[in-house]
Design an enzyme around this catalytic site. Structure first.
Site, PDB file in Angstrom:
ATOM      1  N   LYS A 171       0.849  -1.195   0.000  1.00 34.60           N
ATOM      2  CA  LYS A 171       0.000   0.000   0.000  1.00 34.60           C
ATOM      3  C   LYS A 171       0.884   1.246   0.000  1.00 34.60           C
ATOM      4  CE  LYS A 171      -3.940   2.025   2.520  1.00 34.60           C
ATOM      5  NZ  LYS A 171      -4.807   1.908   3.717  1.00 34.60           N
ATOM      6  N   SER A 221      -9.621   1.971   2.664  1.00 29.81           N
ATOM      7  CA  SER A 221      -8.722   2.668   1.770  1.00 29.81           C
ATOM      8  C   SER A 221      -7.689   1.766   1.083  1.00 29.81           C
ATOM      9  CB  SER A 221      -7.983   3.745   2.562  1.00 29.81           C
ATOM     10  OG  SER A 221      -7.158   3.168   3.543  1.00 29.81           O
ATOM     11  N   SER A 270      -9.817  -0.113   7.000  1.00 24.24           N
ATOM     12  CA  SER A 270      -9.226   0.023   5.667  1.00 24.24           C
ATOM     13  C   SER A 270      -8.579  -1.229   5.096  1.00 24.24           C
ATOM     14  CB  SER A 270      -8.196   1.156   5.664  1.00 24.24           C
ATOM     15  OG  SER A 270      -8.855   2.390   5.563  1.00 24.24           O
TER      16      SER A 270
END
Lengths: 473, 483
Positions: free
Chosen positions: B75, B150, B174
């Site tokens: 990420k 996210s 997330s």
């Protein structure tokens, strides 16, 4: 109606640690710009603070030195504001749980002891240093994250003189506690003063002005006095004083407005989530307590009872290495007055001349103690002692051997001394008459002459006794 | 066309050990799959040159662990040395970190190969991956649907089988929410289990990095690799490192599980609820017992989270000021304008909204009205969850109230994002480990996730239950995207 000044002092002191408070970068002064900094000091994304435990140790010492209570459970807070010297957009400080609170420093005002109350003592990180060059500003992050303690007094100081006494005393105890160099010129101690005036019959404090970052203790005095006069004039003219932040201009000798209405700054303090609580237990506190050196006020009292002169006491306290040396010398049970006089006389002169501390010379505690003993017992004269001392400072060596090689030994033979005295008496008939008419100084003159004749080698004790005896015949 | 990346990790490891394949075969295959799935928009930055170089280097090295030379994606809020890290923000569009996050060091120590940095909501703020400066991530199961967020890029990359492993981060859900939306296994570890050093902070007291994988066993293997105390993170735990696979395969008979009524309310989509009930029945037949319970104050989790997390975020994001790194406006005449214009131009709307709310709750007397009280309530929720978990082995419920919704939905809709997070946030409030496990599909074929919440540092037990459910359901979770 008389106007009474009320002054509060805030002092920032850089702690003398090897590394910074929240990163492993070195805490060093005067290095090449940005050479002692890392990603954490620069506030790089993803970095986190790591607490240097040594900072807590030194802060506890500072608490002892300022008689503060210690908060058993502390945490850090973030103080949020934007400024280029603040790399993270917040400063890690202590708002809610200052490590120390409710302490005091004692000063002597007109022969009376006054306690200057300390509101709080807390730990925080320093910002980086802005260097303004023409239109641009350069940033040196070597200072970013240097550990600081902030010490805030209660509003109890009533004159610039008291403020100066407080600062000198604070500097002294922090220096003795070994927490900081407390050098104002290098910025390791910085002072802000809050000044306000109130009516003498009222307890309500007047509107205050904060004077920031005053560059020296003498400037603190000048700045406060200027501000008191300035505020008095305003009030007398019926003008209103507003909350202001000022700085002191040393060249123009006046305070200058920086900004108004401090209350508009909203720092949005909240607990720093990256650093867990720190518990300061009894063991930790006692451990630090054992490391605390003897504090200057204690030393003063002790030296007074030992009949060391005030001049020597002041000179000693002003040079903490000398007092630590003297303490070690006195462990050897030697004459404290002779020791103190030698240290604050010839030794200090030598140190000042070479701009070094006693630890940087070759003078050893043992040697110094033997030397004091020789003088004390009258085996050598103080003049010989001083000559020896000068050698011991520069070259070290053994006192007994030095004595032999220099052929220094006191003339203690009574016959030789008697002969000497007889010569002096016959050479100075008028002076002898003066003495007999009650002039005490005449006696000292005669001793001096006799000593001169012996080239400083006459045992002063025997010389004294013999002269008295001869004169009173 | 080879499909080594569809094999189980153990099988890949065997092939590597017996020299039947080389690390470069895996890397090449991953990049082919990236090309085939370009439309998903999973990546912000690819690490092709370095990945190939690393694969070549590893060719002659001993295969010393099960993760050796396995492709992984990261990420883009986890900093990687010399590899651009943007947080999906214009603010960091040009930002090349000079150091590796602790988890990256650990992954490199295992000789895993970093393939690229995945798309996400800007600064991890969002739950549909629509706030990214680089555009939304699509859901491999239906490209008109969101991936969730996210960690949407990481989720879609694993879901589409581009790579078997991804790292995500979870502040309020997330990892788990996009895992549920895309049918992958995502775990948010106990707060403190994984070092946060090098994770660009959103809300420091909530953030955790965690593994996102195709299945439960591999999830535990990746967790094994990234945990451990880190001197650079004072909030990282000193707990001993353990093998999280150790309870996998054990009989679940006798486990006691709590189902909070909050998790089975009418707010939750019926298909999802029914699927959870199906799993409950299945487990009952295996000797697991269930009880419905109430948890004090849990319904206040979202507003409380918004106060505390956004307060922290407003401070954490203050460092992006155009002075030292990242975006700097050209449009300024003084310091004030430098700050204002840099931040106005560099941050997207959602980030600005969050910074404003966070600054508001900390301002003046608001800190007493909102922030201080929220901290007390957080403690109360945390205590009641701990109390429940002292009586039960685990808590279960759905991960989300709906399955993945259509792209364009939910933007600028506060109620929608409220619903997105309401089931995941409680675990973050209390710092508890929590997993989203795929348990089936809705009528439109979109994946459904079940959440399993454990006691602090009890991830192993979560894996035990999850592995049992996974085995019983035996779902086909390969969406055949791009293959």
């Amino acid at each position: 109606m008389a106007l009474i000044p009320t002054i509060g002092i805030e002092v920032h002191v850089e702690l003398k640690t090897k590394s910074k408070v929240f990163s492993p970068s070195l805490n060093a002064y005067g290095e090449i710009a940005n050479s002692k900094t890392n990603v954490s000091d620069l506030g790089y994304p993803g970095t986190l603070p790591t607490l240097n435990k040594k900072v807590i140790d030194l802060a506890i010492k500072a608490c002892f030195a300022t008689n503060c209570h210690i908060t058993p459970k502390i945490y850090f807070d973030r103080k949020n504001y934007f400024y280029p010297d603040l790399s993270k957009g917040y400063q890690i400080t202590q708002a809610a749980t200052p490590i120390g609170y409710d302490g005091y420093i004692e000063i002597e005002v007109n022969g009376k002891v006054k306690k200057i109350g300390i509101e709080r003592l807390h730990i925080e990180e320093d910002t980086s240093k802005s260097i303004h060059e023409g239109d641009s500003t350069l940033l040196d992050f070597n200072r970013a994250g240097v550990p600081l303690i902030e010490i805030v007094t209660k509003p109890v100081i009533e004159s610039a003189e008291e403020a100066v006494l407080y600062l000198e005393k604070l500097r002294e105890v922090l220096l003795y506690a070994g927490v900081s160099d407390v050098k104002i010129e290098e910025g390791s101690m910085r002072c802000d003063a809050n000044v306000s005036l109130r009516e003498s019959d009222s307890d309500v404090l007047g509107v205050k002005t904060e004077i920031k970052n005053i560059g020296s203790i003498s400037s603190v005095k000048a700045a406060i006095n200027y501000e008191i006069d300035h505020q008095k004039q305003m009030l007398e003219k019926g003008e209103k004083i507003t909350v202001q932040t000022k700085r002191y201009d040393e060249k123009r000798e006046m305070t200058i407005l920086m900004r108004t209405k401090e209350s508009n700054t909203d720092y949005r303090y909240f607990p720093e989530p990256d650093i867990p609580y720190i518990y300061i237990d009894e063991y930790w506190i006692n451990d630090i307590k054992e490391q605390m050196p003897i504090m200057p006020d204690k030393l003063r009292g002790k030296y007074k009872t030992l009949s060391i002169s005030d001049v020597a006491i002041n000179a000693l306290i002003a040079h903490k290495e000398l007092t630590f040396f003297l303490e070690k010398v006195m462990d050897k049970k030697v004459n404290p007055v002779i020791s103190a006089n030698l240290l604050t006389g010839d030794v200090l002169m030598f140190l000042n001349k070479h701009n070094i501390t006693i630890d940087e010379t070759k003078l050893a505690v043992d040697n110094f103690a033997s030397l004091v003993n020789l003088i004390d017992t009258g085996e050598i004269s103080s003049k010989m002692g001083r000559e020896l001392l000068s050698d011991l400072i520069t070259d070290g060596g053994n006192v007994e051997e030095l004595l032999k090689t220099k052929g220094m030994k006191l003339i203690s033979d009574e016959e030789t001394i008697k002969k000497l005295i007889e010569e002096v008496i016959s050479d100075n008939v008028e002076v002898v008459n003066d003495y007999k008419n009650g002039n005490e100084r005449a006696f000292k003159y005669l001793i001096g002459q006799a000593m001169k004749k012996s080239r400083g080698q006459a045992n002063p004790k025997i010389l004294n006794e013999s002269l008295l005896r001869e004169l009173n015949k | 066309m080879t499909k080594y990346l569809d094999l189980s990790l153990i099988e890949i490891n065997d092939l590597l050990k017996t020299k039947k394949i080389k690390p470069i075969d895996l890397v090449n295959e991953a990049f082919i799959r990236i090309e085939q799935n370009k439309d998903l928009n999973c990546f912000i930055t690819l690490n092709k040159e370095e990945a190939v170089k690393k694969a070549m280097e590893l060719e002659n090295e001993e295969v010393d662990n099960v993760l050796f030379s396995i492709p992984i994606v990261i990420k883009d809020n986890i900093v990687t040395k010399d590899l651009r890290t943007t947080c999906a923000s214009k603010m960091l569009d040009n930002f090349i970190p000079v150091y590796d996050a602790t988890v990256i060091e650990k992954i490199k120590n295992k000789n895993m190969i970093i393939i690229g940095k995945t798309n996400m909501d800007e600064f991890a703020m969002g739950s549909s991956n629509q706030t990214s400066y680089y555009g939304p991530v699509l859901n491999p199961w239906n490209k008109s649907k969101v991936s969730g967020g996210s960690s949407g890029g990481s989720a879609s990359a694993v879901s589409s089988r581009i790579v078997p492993f991804a790292l995500g981060s979870d502040t309020g859900g997330s990892i788990r929410q996009p895992a549920a939306f895309t049918g992958v296994v995502g775990l948010k570890p106990t707060y403190g289990r994984v070092s946060r050093y090098g994770l660009v902070a959103f809300a420091s007291s909530f953030d955790q990095i965690g593994p996102m994988t195709r299945n439960v066993f591999e999830n535990a293997l990746l967790l094994n690799a990234i945990v451990g105390h880190d001197e650079k993170d004072m909030t990282s735990s000193k707990k001993e490192v353990e093998d999280f696979t150790r309870l996998i395969g054990e009989d679940v008979h006798g486990m006691k599980i709590a189902i909070p009524n909050y998790y089975m309310s009418d707010t939750v989509n019926k298909e999802i609820k029914n699927r959870i009930l199906y799993v409950i029945d299945l487990l009952k037949s295996k000797g697991v017992t269930f009880e419905y319970i109430d948890i004090d104050y849990i319904k206040y989790s979202v507003p409380l989270y918004q106060i505390i997390a956004l307060a922290e975020a407003s401070s954490n994001l203050a460092r992006f000021d155009g002075v030292r790194y990242g975006y700097r406006t050209n449009n300024f005449n003084n310091l004030d304008e430098l700050y204002k214009n840099t931040r106005a131009e560099g941050f997207g709307d959602e980030v600005k909204r969050n910074i404003m709310i966070g600054s508001y709750v900390l301002s003046g007397t608001n800190i007493k009205t909102y922030y201080d009280k929220a901290l007390k309530m957080r403690k109360a929720i945390s205590d009641s969850l701990d109390e429940i978990l002292s009586k039960y082995d685990l808590i279960i419920g759905p991960t989300t109230t709906t399955t993945a919704y259509n792209l364009g939905e939910g933007q600028d809709d506060a109620v929608k994002s409220f619903l997105d997070d309401m089931l995941t946030i409680p675990a973050n409030m209390a710092g508890l480990p929590s997993m989203s496990l795929p348990i089936g599909f809705d009528n439109d074929g979109m994946p459904i996730g079940m959440q399993i919440i454990g006691k602090k540092f009890d991830e192993a037990l979560i894996y035990k239950l999850a592995a049992a459910v996974e085995k019983e359901l035996n779902l086909d979770l390969d969406n055949k995207g791009g293959k």
